[in-house]
Design an enzyme around this catalytic site. Sequence first.
Site, PDB file in Angstrom:
ATOM      1  N   ASP A 127       0.852  -1.182   0.000  1.00 52.83           N
ATOM      2  CA  ASP A 127       0.000   0.000   0.000  1.00 52.83           C
ATOM      3  C   ASP A 127       0.892   1.237   0.000  1.00 52.83           C
ATOM      4  OD1 ASP A 127      -2.414   1.581   0.375  1.00 52.83           O
ATOM      5  OD2 ASP A 127      -1.810   1.789   2.465  1.00 52.83           O
ATOM      6  N   ASP A 134      -0.235   4.953   1.133  1.00 51.67           N
ATOM      7  CA  ASP A 134      -0.473   5.848   2.269  1.00 51.67           C
ATOM      8  C   ASP A 134      -0.424   5.097   3.597  1.00 51.67           C
ATOM      9  OD1 ASP A 134      -1.008   7.666   0.200  1.00 51.67           O
ATOM     10  OD2 ASP A 134      -3.094   7.032   0.149  1.00 51.67           O
TER      11      ASP A 134
END
Length: 151
Positions: free
Chosen positions: A11, A13
């Site tokens: 991922d 963020d």
Amino acid sequence: MNTKKKIVYFDMDGVLVNFQSGIDQLDLYHKIEYREKYDEVPGIFGTMKPNEDMIDLFNAMFSDERYDCYVLSTAPWENPSASSDKVEWIQKYLPKAYKRLILSHNKHLNVGDYLIDDRTANGAGEFGGELLQYGVTHTIEDLKELFLNNN
């Protein structure tokens, strides 16, 4: 002997990217105007700093013949610049992943062995492989042990 590479998604963020660093750079007006919805601030994703330890892990795994690494992130619908900001961020901080960036609100539709994410939102909680929650159930040290020290 099974030589199939393990597919690993990272991922952005909160994992590869220090989301708080973008918030910290906002002026008072934007902090008030976008309170509780900072991901909607135009251009914010382009201002965020990398989580260097996670960048190092991605690069090490990218170079390791055991893994096939991708970046799997979500771009908020309410922020039209988010998608292009994320592409530019990848080009700047993680150029190896330039054509390995997948933007989706349905992470569970991606097939793979591992997803390293800090949350369960946007389908991460329903991912068909193993969800490794960075900062929740797994530290950077845990991930290094799992992927780099595990021969």
